[in-house]
Enzyme design. Structure first.
Site, PDB file in Angstrom:
ATOM      1  N   GLN A  71      -0.763   5.892   5.851  1.00 44.09           N
ATOM      2  CA  GLN A  71      -1.228   4.623   5.574  1.00 44.09           C
ATOM      3  C   GLN A  71      -2.633   4.287   5.618  1.00 44.09           C
ATOM      4  O   GLN A  71      -3.318   3.467   5.146  1.00 44.09           O
ATOM      5  CB  GLN A  71      -0.220   3.579   6.066  1.00 44.09           C
ATOM      6  CG  GLN A  71      -0.626   1.932   5.830  1.00 44.09           C
ATOM      7  CD  GLN A  71      -0.545   1.912   4.229  1.00 44.09           C
ATOM      8  OE1 GLN A  71       0.744   1.400   3.907  1.00 44.09           O
ATOM      9  NE2 GLN A  71      -1.511   1.980   3.427  1.00 44.09           N
ATOM     10  N   HIS A 131       9.997   5.895  -5.082  1.00 42.84           N
ATOM     11  CA  HIS A 131       8.980   5.304  -4.249  1.00 42.84           C
ATOM     12  C   HIS A 131       9.258   4.096  -3.920  1.00 42.84           C
ATOM     13  O   HIS A 131       9.255   2.960  -4.313  1.00 42.84           O
ATOM     14  CB  HIS A 131       7.723   5.253  -5.200  1.00 42.84           C
ATOM     15  CG  HIS A 131       6.540   4.710  -4.584  1.00 42.84           C
ATOM     16  ND1 HIS A 131       5.389   5.824  -4.322  1.00 42.84           N
ATOM     17  CD2 HIS A 131       6.108   3.882  -3.558  1.00 42.84           C
ATOM     18  CE1 HIS A 131       4.237   5.342  -3.668  1.00 42.84           C
ATOM     19  NE2 HIS A 131       4.862   4.157  -3.285  1.00 42.84           N
ATOM     20  N   HIS A 190       8.894   2.219   0.325  1.00 48.99           N
ATOM     21  CA  HIS A 190       8.452   2.206   1.948  1.00 48.99           C
ATOM     22  C   HIS A 190       9.630   1.773   2.692  1.00 48.99           C
ATOM     23  O   HIS A 190       9.659   0.589   2.901  1.00 48.99           O
ATOM     24  CB  HIS A 190       7.249   1.699   2.033  1.00 48.99           C
ATOM     25  CG  HIS A 190       6.044   1.968   1.409  1.00 48.99           C
ATOM     26  ND1 HIS A 190       5.097   2.727   1.885  1.00 48.99           N
ATOM     27  CD2 HIS A 190       5.837   1.949  -0.051  1.00 48.99           C
ATOM     28  CE1 HIS A 190       4.126   3.196   0.908  1.00 48.99           C
ATOM     29  NE2 HIS A 190       4.677   2.667  -0.330  1.00 48.99           N
ATOM     30  N   HIS A 221      -0.348   8.632  -2.666  1.00 49.38           N
ATOM     31  CA  HIS A 221      -0.854   7.204  -3.082  1.00 49.38           C
ATOM     32  C   HIS A 221      -2.185   7.561  -3.427  1.00 49.38           C
ATOM     33  O   HIS A 221      -3.210   8.278  -2.711  1.00 49.38           O
ATOM     34  CB  HIS A 221      -0.905   6.381  -1.992  1.00 49.38           C
ATOM     35  CG  HIS A 221       0.407   5.602  -1.582  1.00 49.38           C
ATOM     36  ND1 HIS A 221       1.565   6.362  -1.212  1.00 49.38           N
ATOM     37  CD2 HIS A 221       1.074   4.381  -1.780  1.00 49.38           C
ATOM     38  CE1 HIS A 221       2.471   5.580  -0.984  1.00 49.38           C
ATOM     39  NE2 HIS A 221       2.155   4.284  -1.469  1.00 49.38           N
ATOM     40  N   ASP A 237       8.719   0.271  -4.734  1.00 46.33           N
ATOM     41  CA  ASP A 237       7.592   0.298  -3.439  1.00 46.33           C
ATOM     42  C   ASP A 237       8.089  -0.517  -2.495  1.00 46.33           C
ATOM     43  O   ASP A 237       8.017  -0.133  -1.428  1.00 46.33           O
ATOM     44  CB  ASP A 237       6.426  -0.159  -4.423  1.00 46.33           C
ATOM     45  CG  ASP A 237       5.213   0.106  -3.895  1.00 46.33           C
ATOM     46  OD1 ASP A 237       5.261   1.251  -3.014  1.00 46.33           O
ATOM     47  OD2 ASP A 237       4.157  -0.347  -3.970  1.00 46.33           O
ATOM     48  N   GLU A 266      -4.986   3.562  -5.872  1.00 45.86           N
ATOM     49  CA  GLU A 266      -4.353   2.289  -5.993  1.00 45.86           C
ATOM     50  C   GLU A 266      -5.461   1.201  -5.551  1.00 45.86           C
ATOM     51  O   GLU A 266      -5.482   0.657  -4.505  1.00 45.86           O
ATOM     52  CB  GLU A 266      -3.182   2.306  -4.982  1.00 45.86           C
ATOM     53  CG  GLU A 266      -2.315   0.800  -5.219  1.00 45.86           C
ATOM     54  CD  GLU A 266      -1.319   0.562  -3.984  1.00 45.86           C
ATOM     55  OE1 GLU A 266      -1.287   1.198  -3.040  1.00 45.86           O
ATOM     56  OE2 GLU A 266      -0.520  -0.438  -4.367  1.00 45.86           O
TER      57      GLU A 266
HETATM   58  N1  17E Z   1       1.229   1.001   1.220  1.00 42.67           N
HETATM   59  C1  17E Z   1       0.177   0.957   0.148  1.00 42.67           C
HETATM   60  O1  17E Z   1      -0.883   1.610   0.575  1.00 42.67           O
HETATM   61  N2  17E Z   1       0.467   0.572  -0.936  1.00 42.67           N
HETATM   62  C2  17E Z   1       1.530  -0.002  -1.308  1.00 42.67           C
HETATM   63  N3  17E Z   1       1.635  -0.585  -2.596  1.00 42.67           N
HETATM   64  C3  17E Z   1       2.452  -0.306  -0.380  1.00 42.67           C
HETATM   65  C4  17E Z   1       2.217   0.365   0.690  1.00 42.67           C
HETATM   66  C5  17E Z   1       3.677  -0.899  -0.598  1.00 42.67           C
HETATM   67 FE   FE2 Z   2       3.485   2.920  -2.426  1.00 46.88          FE
END
Ligand code: 17E
Ligand code: FE2
Length: 422
Positions: A151, A56, A58, A209, A308, A212
């Site tokens: 995103q 994982h 980006h 994702h 990440d 989070e």
């Molecule tokens: N984008 C997101 O939604 N969450 C993250 N932890 C990162 C990017 C790094």
């Molecule tokens: Fe991520």
């Protein structure tokens, strides 16, 4: 033989072994191999593991910290805003150059397989096109999987769904999602359903994702599990971050964990980013922003560790070393038991490989030769010292090496070497 690693300490084998490699494969693991090879790596009793697998990261955002500004609140949400601004100035070369640089850092740390998310909330899909080229350029040395990552949301960004489909049609491998960030609960549910429907229709893996956030009402993982079962995608779906699980009540978490196990959903925890991103809206006591790693592992779920970010709007640090993420996991996850250090290494090697669906991988005869030699003899010492990677082997070829630093104390008549060993 093309390459032999001599006297390697290998998990599960009492005495050091020689590892013989030919045509990119491990052909022999034995106490001593009489033949010689063009290249010989002397592990001299040090730990050798399968190479590291980064499940994982980006890569489109790496090395952009401060562009166009630094994240002042430290929250995920400010990070997403800053990245949204940076996306408008992305160019093909900009993405290609930064990603390439980060991959070199990671390779030097023993990473030979990467799953990268790529933001597809961009009508030009600039980052996706650039990373497709990067994926091709590294094939056979660092093997890369790309995830179409929405995103800004599949339903909270104009044409989000068609951008996902366009990315998959361009050759992006894996389907992503971001239900907790959609504008409404209902959009979030559609996000999960669409991601898993696309995975099913295209015959692809999925990695969303998911949850989070510190919001204990964010409960999309249950839908990921349910849809995985309904569509028969067991073993092909990964849920990343799942930090809200930290904040669920125990009765709900218990039920959810059984559900995830039944669905065969893999979980990726990202200790570096989530240690700094989560808890930002708390007064004391400030929560830890972690999924329930120990409980998930104990119930038989495959959990792995991701990096990440490397120097981006969400996390300003990082040198592309998964062992740093393990080090933080020890602390934030209370994983300091002796046996847990091996588990942590599994979480950045074999467990991560399982999430990516890799089959031709592992320290066994007949498998593709992807190995790393650490300058340490035990998993505990690998993580304690964040041990240098003396040698990195990908597809049977020595592709990176590190010369350890040498420290000396200068108080006596002669310099005294400090080894950091008791
Ligand atoms: N984008 C997101 O939604 N969450 C993250 N932890 C990162 C990017 C790094
Ligand atoms: Fe991520």
């Amino acid at each position: 033989m093309d390459l032999i690693v001599r006297r390697a300490a290998v998990a599960g084998i009492e005495e050091p072994v020689d590892i013989g490699i030919r045509d990119g494969r491990i052909v022999r693991i034995a106490p001593s191999i009489a033949e010689t090879a063009a290249t010989e790596v002397h592990a001299a009793g040090r730990l050798v593991t399968p190479s590291l697998v980064e499940p994982h990261i980006h890569l489109d955002a790496v090395l952009t910290v401060g562009q166009p500004r630094y994240n002042q609140t430290g929250s995920l949400f400010e990070g997403i805003e800053i990245w949204g601004e940076r996306v408008r100035t992305l160019t093909h070369d900009d993405v290609r150059r930064r990603a390439t640089q980060a991959i070199r850092w990671m390779l030097a740390h023993g990473v030979t397989h990467i799953r990268t998310h790529v933001d597809v909330c961009d009508p030009t899909l600039t980052a996706a096109r650039a990373l497709l080229e990067v994926r091709q350029a590294w094939r056979g040395v660092v093997d890369i999987q790309m995830v179409a990552f929405p995103q800004q949301g599949i339903y909270s960004f104009p044409d989000g769904e068609s951008l996902m489909v366009r990315a998959l049609d361009l050759g992006v491998d894996v389907v992503g999602g971001i239900p907790h960030y959609e504008w409404t609960r209902e959009y979030g549910e559609r996000d999960v359903k669409t991601a898993l429907r696309l995975a099913s229709e295209y015959g692809r893996l999925a990695d969303l994702h998911c949850d989070e956030t510190d919001d204990d009402q964010s409960r999309f993982l249950e839908l990921v599990a349910a849809e995985t079962i309904r569509l028969g995608l067991q073993g092909r779906v990964t849920a990343s971050h799942t930090t809200a699980m930290h904040s669920y009540n125990n009765a709900y978490a218990y039920r959810l964990i059984r559900w995830i196990r039944n669905a065969g959903v893999h979980v990726v925890t990202n200790p570096l980013d989530n240690a700094v991103l989560q808890g930002r809206f708390d007064a004391y006591p400030i929560r830890r922003g972690f999924t329930r790693v120990k409980e998930l592992l104990a119930s038989g779920i495959n959990v792995c560790i991701g990096h990440d970010s490397i120097m981006d709007p969400w996390y300003p640090l990082g040198v592309g070393d998964p062992i740093q993420a393990c080090f933080v996991m020890v602390h934030y996850g209370h994983m300091s038991g002796y046996e847990e250090f091996q588990t942590l290494l599994d979480m950045v090697t074999t467990r991560a490989a399982a999430s990516l669906g890799l089959t031709d991988y592992g320290l066994a005869e007949g498998r593709a030769a992807h190995l790393v030699v650490f300058d340490a003899t035990t998993p505990m010492d690998v993580i304690r010292t964040i041990a240098p990677r003396l040698a990195v082997i990908s597809h049977g070829r020595l592709v990176a090496r590190t010369t350890p630093a040498r420290s000396e104390v200068l108080l006596g008549a002669a310099p005294e070497v400090v080894t950091f060993q008791p």
